[in-house]
Design an enzyme around this catalytic site. Sequence first.
Site, mmCIF file in Angstrom:
data_model
loop_
_atom_site.group_PDB
_atom_site.id
_atom_site.type_symbol
_atom_site.label_atom_id
_atom_site.label_comp_id
_atom_site.label_asym_id
_atom_site.label_seq_id
_atom_site.Cartn_x
_atom_site.Cartn_y
_atom_site.Cartn_z
ATOM 1 N N GLY A 31 0.937 -1.232 0.127
ATOM 2 C CA GLY A 31 0.044 0.066 0.113
ATOM 3 C C GLY A 31 0.946 1.314 0.147
ATOM 4 N N THR A 32 1.851 1.046 0.783
ATOM 5 C CA THR A 32 2.725 2.317 0.719
ATOM 6 C C THR A 32 3.341 2.767 -0.528
ATOM 7 O OG1 THR A 32 3.400 1.906 2.974
ATOM 8 C CG2 THR A 32 4.740 3.401 1.826
ATOM 9 N N ASN A 86 -7.365 5.129 9.387
ATOM 10 C CA ASN A 86 -7.078 3.774 9.859
ATOM 11 C C ASN A 86 -7.014 3.839 11.309
ATOM 12 O OD1 ASN A 86 -4.893 5.675 8.853
ATOM 13 N ND2 ASN A 86 -3.504 4.582 10.087
ATOM 14 N N THR A 141 9.751 -7.937 -12.449
ATOM 15 C CA THR A 141 8.957 -9.500 -12.623
ATOM 16 C C THR A 141 7.905 -9.680 -11.622
ATOM 17 O OG1 THR A 141 11.340 -10.501 -13.377
ATOM 18 C CG2 THR A 141 9.410 -11.858 -12.717
ATOM 19 N N CYS A 161 2.293 1.820 12.945
ATOM 20 C CA CYS A 161 3.657 2.110 12.347
ATOM 21 C C CYS A 161 4.183 3.198 13.441
ATOM 22 C CB CYS A 161 3.337 2.900 11.027
ATOM 23 S SG CYS A 161 2.319 1.847 9.861
HETATM 24 N N1 PLP Z 1 -2.370 3.728 3.964
HETATM 25 C C1 PLP Z 1 -3.188 3.232 5.285
HETATM 26 C C2 PLP Z 1 -4.616 4.068 5.411
HETATM 27 C C3 PLP Z 1 -3.009 2.271 5.918
HETATM 28 O O1 PLP Z 1 -3.803 2.022 6.894
HETATM 29 C C4 PLP Z 1 -1.727 1.579 5.744
HETATM 30 C C5 PLP Z 1 -1.473 0.400 6.645
HETATM 31 O O2 PLP Z 1 -1.408 0.520 7.742
HETATM 32 C C6 PLP Z 1 -0.972 1.891 4.706
HETATM 33 C C7 PLP Z 1 -1.234 3.181 3.819
HETATM 34 C C8 PLP Z 1 0.235 1.339 4.273
HETATM 35 O O3 PLP Z 1 -0.199 -0.004 3.425
HETATM 36 P P1 PLP Z 1 1.301 -1.011 3.692
HETATM 37 O O4 PLP Z 1 1.303 -1.724 5.126
HETATM 38 O O5 PLP Z 1 0.542 -2.240 2.661
HETATM 39 O O6 PLP Z 1 2.352 -0.716 3.001
#
Ligand code: PLP
Length: 392
Positions: free
Chosen positions: A71-72, A151, A237, A325
């Site tokens: 996601g990041t 989140n 890949t 985080c």
């Molecule tokens: N954005 C939000 C709203 C999230 O809750 C998170 C993960 O906690 C992320 C971004 C980051 O995703 P990833 O852990 O897959 O890098």
Amino acid sequence: MRRVYMDHNATTPVHPEVLEAMMPFFKEEFGNASSIHWAGREVKKYVDEAREKVASLLNASPAEIVFTGCGTESDNMAIKGVAFALKDKGRHIITTRVEHHAVLHTGQFLEKMGYEVTYLAVDRDGLIDLEDLRRSIKPQTILITIMFANNETGTIFPVQEIGEIAREKGIVFHSDAIQAVGKLPIDLRQLPVDILSLSGHKIYAPKGIGAQYIRTGTKLMPLIHGGGQERNRRAGTENIPYIVGLGKASEIAQRDFPKRYDHFLALRDRLQQGILSQIPHVQLNGHPTKRLPNTLNLSFTYIEGESLLLNLDLEGIAVSSGSACTAGSSEASHVLLAMGVPPEIAQSAIRFSLGWANTKEDVDYVVEVLPRIVKRLRDISPLYQRHVTRAK
Ligand code: PLP
């Protein structure tokens, strides 16, 4: 000891059906999707199928889906990708103060590179003022990046209205929907969103896989250069087992959506009621109704969220204080502070986030254990003692 996991906004377990779908791609189906021989052709088929499943979950077209590493990465790809592609048009970006660090830190990076970023304030429920958004738009604004749902608190943003404003002004709109996918209905044929990020490990796929929806015609500069994979939008890949896993998780999320939604709501309300009816001085953080169905963020005033978390852990209960985080740091959540929650109340916050496998018994166990722990911690809390003395 009983173990209860209520930290699904941090991560979810891999769904058994997802694991099963992935297994052949670690063994016999090992080909490279770019190879033109049988081994490549066979796996390519499964990548296409996974793309269709992710697209179907969002009601998008498969050509609009790009697989990423997490996601990041999706958030970075969207924000830097638009910033770099449209740098000659303008260098102003609008976001909010309550985004995930994947967005906030990307914004700060771009500021160092000469871009201007506006961080919109939020109200007590965690929502932006749409008039404030309108006022922040400048001729050089190229991107609005606002999350679908928060989140930490679960507060749901008015994505439709934000998208309409962006459309009206000809500005690209990205939404970090990493917490919303699978928990809220998302129809990208209806919603005016240009780019949308999602992450596998929030929807019962493994960690280390994400995806990006990019509406046809949206200009993005790729972040990763190399081979021509993902139609030149993300080189490297393809991670086939994980892509297949994300496809399966998306299929399940779509198939089980109504069941999961009702399950979340019923359990979340039972948990909220149970806690609020038994423990005094508890405050709800986040919008009372416009909130993810699985998320409950509560401040247990006069005690530290971190101590509460550790004591719950001793009873086998996994929850979070603030976002995963920032766990381990004693700083209050930037989200709660931005909402105007006083620092000492922000520091007493705990987030419960439910998953499809949680049961009524899990909720009842938490409701049984929590009052005892809160009482014990308050009994040794100087803040609470002062409150009791004052109240006498
Ligand atoms: N954005 C939000 C709203 C999230 O809750 C998170 C993960 O906690 C992320 C971004 C980051 O995703 P990833 O852990 O897959 O890098």
